[in-house]
Write a protein that holds these residues in place. Structure first.
Motif, PDB file in Angstrom:
ATOM      1  N   GLU A  52     -12.268   9.015  -9.526  1.00 37.97           N
ATOM      2  CA  GLU A  52     -10.877   9.013  -9.875  1.00 37.97           C
ATOM      3  C   GLU A  52     -10.434  10.417  -8.418  1.00 37.97           C
ATOM      4  N   ALA A  53     -11.414  11.209  -8.171  1.00 38.63           N
ATOM      5  CA  ALA A  53     -11.200  12.177  -7.085  1.00 38.63           C
ATOM      6  C   ALA A  53     -10.948  11.444  -5.951  1.00 38.63           C
ATOM      7  N   ILE A  54     -12.045  10.504  -5.483  1.00 38.75           N
ATOM      8  CA  ILE A  54     -11.517   9.895  -4.268  1.00 38.75           C
ATOM      9  C   ILE A  54     -10.403   8.993  -4.157  1.00 38.75           C
ATOM     10  N   PHE A  55     -10.179   8.344  -5.398  1.00 35.94           N
ATOM     11  CA  PHE A  55      -8.633   7.645  -5.469  1.00 35.94           C
ATOM     12  C   PHE A  55      -7.505   8.665  -5.244  1.00 35.94           C
ATOM     13  N   LEU A  56      -7.490   9.734  -5.596  1.00 33.42           N
ATOM     14  CA  LEU A  56      -6.167  10.620  -5.463  1.00 33.42           C
ATOM     15  C   LEU A  56      -6.360  11.372  -4.190  1.00 33.42           C
ATOM     16  N   ALA A  57      -7.354  11.510  -3.317  1.00 34.19           N
ATOM     17  CA  ALA A  57      -7.487  11.737  -2.040  1.00 34.19           C
ATOM     18  C   ALA A  57      -6.902  10.669  -1.109  1.00 34.19           C
ATOM     19  N   SER A  58      -7.523   9.446  -1.606  1.00 33.48           N
ATOM     20  CA  SER A  58      -6.906   8.172  -0.636  1.00 33.48           C
ATOM     21  C   SER A  58      -5.598   8.073  -0.677  1.00 33.48           C
ATOM     22  N   ILE A  59      -4.638   8.463  -1.801  1.00 34.10           N
ATOM     23  CA  ILE A  59      -3.264   8.034  -1.444  1.00 34.10           C
ATOM     24  C   ILE A  59      -2.363   9.260  -1.209  1.00 34.10           C
ATOM     25  N   ILE A  60      -3.088  10.237  -0.542  1.00 38.73           N
ATOM     26  CA  ILE A  60      -2.108  11.629  -0.019  1.00 38.73           C
ATOM     27  C   ILE A  60      -1.227  10.864   1.347  1.00 38.73           C
ATOM     28  N   PRO A  61      -1.915  10.070   2.090  1.00 38.77           N
ATOM     29  CA  PRO A  61      -0.917   9.877   3.178  1.00 38.77           C
ATOM     30  C   PRO A  61       0.177   8.971   2.990  1.00 38.77           C
ATOM     31  N   ARG A  62      -0.166   8.285   1.872  1.00 35.37           N
ATOM     32  CA  ARG A  62       1.370   7.393   1.337  1.00 35.37           C
ATOM     33  C   ARG A  62       1.387   7.474  -0.332  1.00 35.37           C
ATOM     34  N   PRO A  63       1.875   8.541  -0.616  1.00 34.13           N
ATOM     35  CA  PRO A  63       1.648   8.619  -1.985  1.00 34.13           C
ATOM     36  C   PRO A  63       2.825   7.788  -2.939  1.00 34.13           C
ATOM     37  N   LYS A  64       3.911   7.502  -2.273  1.00 32.88           N
ATOM     38  CA  LYS A  64       5.017   6.588  -3.083  1.00 32.88           C
ATOM     39  C   LYS A  64       4.444   5.173  -2.854  1.00 32.88           C
ATOM     40  N   HIS A  65       3.372   4.860  -2.310  1.00 31.03           N
ATOM     41  CA  HIS A  65       2.927   3.472  -2.261  1.00 31.03           C
ATOM     42  C   HIS A  65       1.715   3.268  -2.947  1.00 31.03           C
ATOM     43  N   PHE A  66       1.318   3.962  -3.889  1.00 30.41           N
ATOM     44  CA  PHE A  66       0.067   4.082  -4.608  1.00 30.41           C
ATOM     45  C   PHE A  66      -0.144   2.486  -5.119  1.00 30.41           C
ATOM     46  N   ARG A  67       0.831   1.988  -5.452  1.00 27.17           N
ATOM     47  CA  ARG A  67       0.667   0.785  -6.016  1.00 27.17           C
ATOM     48  C   ARG A  67      -0.050  -0.392  -5.154  1.00 27.17           C
ATOM     49  N   SER A  68       0.181  -0.284  -3.886  1.00 26.60           N
ATOM     50  CA  SER A  68      -0.325  -1.206  -2.885  1.00 26.60           C
ATOM     51  C   SER A  68      -1.841  -1.123  -2.993  1.00 26.60           C
ATOM     52  N   VAL A  69      -2.545  -0.126  -3.516  1.00 29.59           N
ATOM     53  CA  VAL A  69      -4.209  -0.417  -3.445  1.00 29.59           C
ATOM     54  C   VAL A  69      -4.482  -1.036  -4.720  1.00 29.59           C
ATOM     55  N   PHE A  70      -3.729  -1.482  -5.466  1.00 26.54           N
ATOM     56  CA  PHE A  70      -4.126  -2.255  -6.855  1.00 26.54           C
ATOM     57  C   PHE A  70      -3.673  -3.602  -6.673  1.00 26.54           C
ATOM     58  N   ASN A  71      -4.626  -4.559  -7.459  1.00 27.84           N
ATOM     59  CA  ASN A  71      -4.020  -5.790  -7.721  1.00 27.84           C
ATOM     60  C   ASN A  71      -3.336  -5.842  -8.803  1.00 27.84           C
ATOM     61  N   PRO A  72      -2.496  -7.080  -9.121  1.00 25.72           N
ATOM     62  CA  PRO A  72      -1.533  -7.085  -9.914  1.00 25.72           C
ATOM     63  C   PRO A  72      -2.038  -6.860 -11.402  1.00 25.72           C
ATOM     64  N   ASP A  73      -3.329  -6.914 -11.700  1.00 25.58           N
ATOM     65  CA  ASP A  73      -3.899  -6.552 -12.980  1.00 25.58           C
ATOM     66  C   ASP A  73      -4.369  -4.952 -13.233  1.00 25.58           C
ATOM     67  N   ALA A  74      -4.076  -4.193 -11.926  1.00 23.97           N
ATOM     68  CA  ALA A  74      -4.336  -2.652 -12.020  1.00 23.97           C
ATOM     69  C   ALA A  74      -5.701  -2.520 -11.552  1.00 23.97           C
ATOM     70  N   THR A  75      -6.415  -3.605 -11.052  1.00 22.48           N
ATOM     71  CA  THR A  75      -7.889  -3.336 -10.665  1.00 22.48           C
ATOM     72  C   THR A  75      -7.853  -2.809  -9.347  1.00 22.48           C
ATOM     73  N   LEU A  76      -8.683  -2.061  -8.675  1.00 24.04           N
ATOM     74  CA  LEU A  76      -8.841  -1.670  -7.166  1.00 24.04           C
ATOM     75  C   LEU A  76      -9.077  -2.950  -6.382  1.00 24.04           C
TER      76      LEU A  76
END
Length: 652
Positions: free
Chosen positions: A567-591
């Motif tokens: 969870e900590a690494i996930f939050l660090a990963s989306i800092i450059p593009r926070p509004k596009h966090f959905r792009s790192v997930f599959n349609p079923d909400a898996t990474l």
């Protein structure tokens, strides 16, 4: 002997008769030559060139009347009532044109543009090159130094040292807006010239005074321009209505001298000086930018494949002065090197010289002590990965005596932070205990603290606000992409940008940002721990989601102290593009699998810092299970977040 004497007499008689014939038929010969030139330029540029009369009163004098130049299917470009040009006879006999004097009357030039078409397009047309023959393939191209020497040589040969220009008008028309420059009389006598220019544009009217020297023998041009009306300034026309940029000044002066060509090198020396300059454009600053006095005394060397601004050059900017060095070499692509080395100078001179409109947060700042500065840059467009850049401002007995318009130590205690979206404020909240969503560092998981730091600025606690390696990499990347693609900002730089400045990416804002960062770090206005605490509480982590507490709740419905490694690494990963966090997930909400490499890199760094074992890092497989509002937005990608989502936690 007698035969040689007779041959000599014949040669002299032939010369006399040839000269007499040339003199008697000079007008016919001139018109024949001019006719060929007119036909050539008419075909090449699509022009109709005509004249009413063309005469040669003497062997070295040409008089023309009734000249007109009209581009095909365009407005008239040029009209000339009459002109008389006297040429230097000796250079003329050698095949070179050198103007001795020139007198014109009724010259009018009109530059018209309407609907994307203009009558001056011909100046920007590329003339097709004829194919080179085999015999020219191995010809060595002329170097820059020789080109400059030839161009300036031709310029000084064609410029007269005595001239009179009467009733001269230059007119620009663009989309019905007309700008007119009228010169009643310009007299150049004994290498000195002076004139008034009447300028009009819509409701703006002004009179300018120009004066200067033109010395073709010593290859010197110098001049000045100022208002001819007492107490008035020059407002530059044309650019305000067309480019929404206001430019005005009290005076401008310049000079340029061509030194003798030597050993394949051409040197130019001179100066440019401007006083009372004002510029306003909303992209630069909401306020008018002022410069009391700016001056450059330059020495430029032009080589066969290089240009160099000698370090003997002096730049003066209000109370500041320095000696820049810039060199540009051309091989396949350009290679630039630059340096500035400024030894100790009074620190207040820097802050008193900054235009307040561009450095509004430093306005009124009072300091003590001295500063010194060094800059080195090496940018080779043949290999941008080799780029080198360093900028070092050092204080000597430096300290802030009085803050200016902005309290640069405001982050040290609780303060109100306003988040912006496209320059519009969207939320304002306190960074301190009065805010129920504020979390001190002790209440934020060390995993999150370290994951963010390793992702954004791994040496934050060890540098002085700037990370040279990141800046070099960002510059190289931006140059490759041709724009601001990567910032290379440290955590301190990100904080200054968000807490003190707007988000417009321009050079002025970056300079102000750099100065504020240097002041905060060098004067320890805010501790590193407090800066990082502020950073983790204001950083954007999603649409209208700010700070670690809101992010932990939004994505995982837990406190930031309870986050797992994934969870900590996930939050660090989306800092450059926070509004596009959905792009790192599959349609079923898996990474998505393309995220795994990043997670393993950060996990290894966490292991180095002692937050995981090396075995755990090597075997690490991310497990990110988002919940609540974030999960709903991923599963329903067409859903837009509303302000209610961002403020619901405050109501609870």
């Amino acid at each position: 002997m007698m035969i040689l004497k007779r041959i000599g007499i014949v040669i002299v008689l032939l010369a006399i008769f040839s000269g007499a014939g040339l003199f008697l038929f000079r007008g016919t010969l001139l018109r024949h030559v001019v006719k060929g030139k007119i036909e050539t330029y008419s075909d090449r540029y699509g022009l109709r060139i005509a004249y009413a009369s063309l005469k040669m009163p003497s062997l070295a004098t040409v008089r023309v009347e009734g000249v007109s130049v009209v581009p095909l299917h365009r407005d008239t470009l040029l009209k000339l009532r009459s002109a008389e040009v006297e040429l230097e006879l000796l250079p003329l006999l050698q095949g070179n044109l050198s103007v001795k004097s020139m007198h014109t009357d009724g010259l009018t030039c009109r530059f018209v543009k309407c609907g994307g078409k203009s009558n001056y397009d011909l100046f920007f047309q590329r003339i097709p090159q004829e194919p080179r023959g085999q015999e020219t393939e191995d010809v060595v191209p002329i170097g820059y130094a020789r080109r400059v020497e030839q161009a300036l040589g031709a310029l000084f040969r064609l410029l007269p040292e005595d001239a009179t220009l009467r009733h001269t008008t230059f007119m620009g028309e663009r989309d019905s807006l007309q700008t007119v420059f009228m010169i009643p009389d310009l007299v150049l006598e004994d290498r000195k010239f002076v004139s008034e220019i009447a300028v009009s544009e819509e409701k703006m009217n002004g009179k300018w005074r120009v004066a200067g020297t033109l010395d073709c023998k010593t290859r010197l041009i110098e001049g000045s321009i100022a208002s001819a009306e007492s107490g008035k300034r020059i407002v530059v026309p044309y650019i305000l209505p067309h480019y929404q940029t206001f430019v005005a000044f009290d005076s401008v002066a310049f000079s340029m001298k061509q030194e003798p060509f030597s050993a394949g090198n051409q040197t130019l020396t001179g100066y440019t000086e401007v006083g009372g300059l004002e510029i306003h454009h909303k992209a630069l600053s909401p306020d008018t930018i002022g410069l009391d006095k700016g001056e450059v005394e330059y020495m430029v060397h032009v080589g066969e494949r290089a240009f160099e601004l000698d370090s003997a050059t002096t730049v003066r900017f209000n109370r500041l002065s320095f000696h820049p060095f810039v060199r540009a070499d051309k091989t396949d692509r350009w290679h630039f090197t630059a340096s500035v080395h400024r030894p100790s100078f009074p620190a207040q001179d820097l802050f008193a010289s900054l235009p307040s409109a561009l450095f509004s947060h430093l306005r009124g700042l009072e300091v003590e002590g001295e500063l010194s500065y060094d800059l080195n840059a090496d940018v080779d467009f043949n290999c941008l990965d080799s780029l080198k850049f360093s900028s070092n401002l050092r204080g000597h007995g430096f300290r802030i005596h009085r803050m200016g318009t902005t309290d640069l130590s405001r982050m040290s205690t609780e303060f109100e932070y306003t988040a912006y979206e496209h320059d519009t404020p969207v939320r304002t909240f306190a960074i301190g205990p009065s805010n129920p969503h504020f979390r001190p560092l002790s209440c934020i998981s060390p995993l999150l603290q370290m994951a963010v730091m390793q992702s954004e600025d791994g040496s934050f606690y060890y540098h002085d606000g700037f990370y040279p390696g990141a800046i070099q990499e960002a510059l190289a990347y931006d140059l490759q992409k041709g724009g601001f693609a990567r910032g290379g900002s440290s955590i301190t730089m990100q904080l200054v940008k968000n807490v003190f400045l707007n988000r417009h990416k321009n050079i002025a804002r970056k300079l102000e940002e750099a100065l504020i960062v240097w002041l905060i770090e060098s004067q320890h206005l805010t501790s590193k721990e407090r800066m990082y605490e502020v950073y983790l509480n204001i950083i954007e982590w999603g649409p209208l989601v700010y700070g670690a507490a809101e992010a932990s709740r939004f994505y995982f419905e837990k406190e930031p102290s309870e986050l797992t490694v994934s969870e900590a690494i996930f939050l660090a990963s989306i800092i450059p593009r926070p509004k596009h966090f959905r792009s790192v997930f599959n349609p079923d909400a898996t990474l998505r699998e393309n995220q795994l490499g990043y997670y393993r890199v950060i996990a290894r760094r966490l292991a180095v810092k002692g937050l995981m074992t090396e075995e755990e890092a090597e075997a690490f497989v991310p497990d990110v299970q988002i919940r609540g509002e974030a999960r709903r937005l991923v599963l329903q990608p067409d859903t837009l977040i509303s302000p209610v989502h961002a403020t619901a936690w405050e109501a609870e």
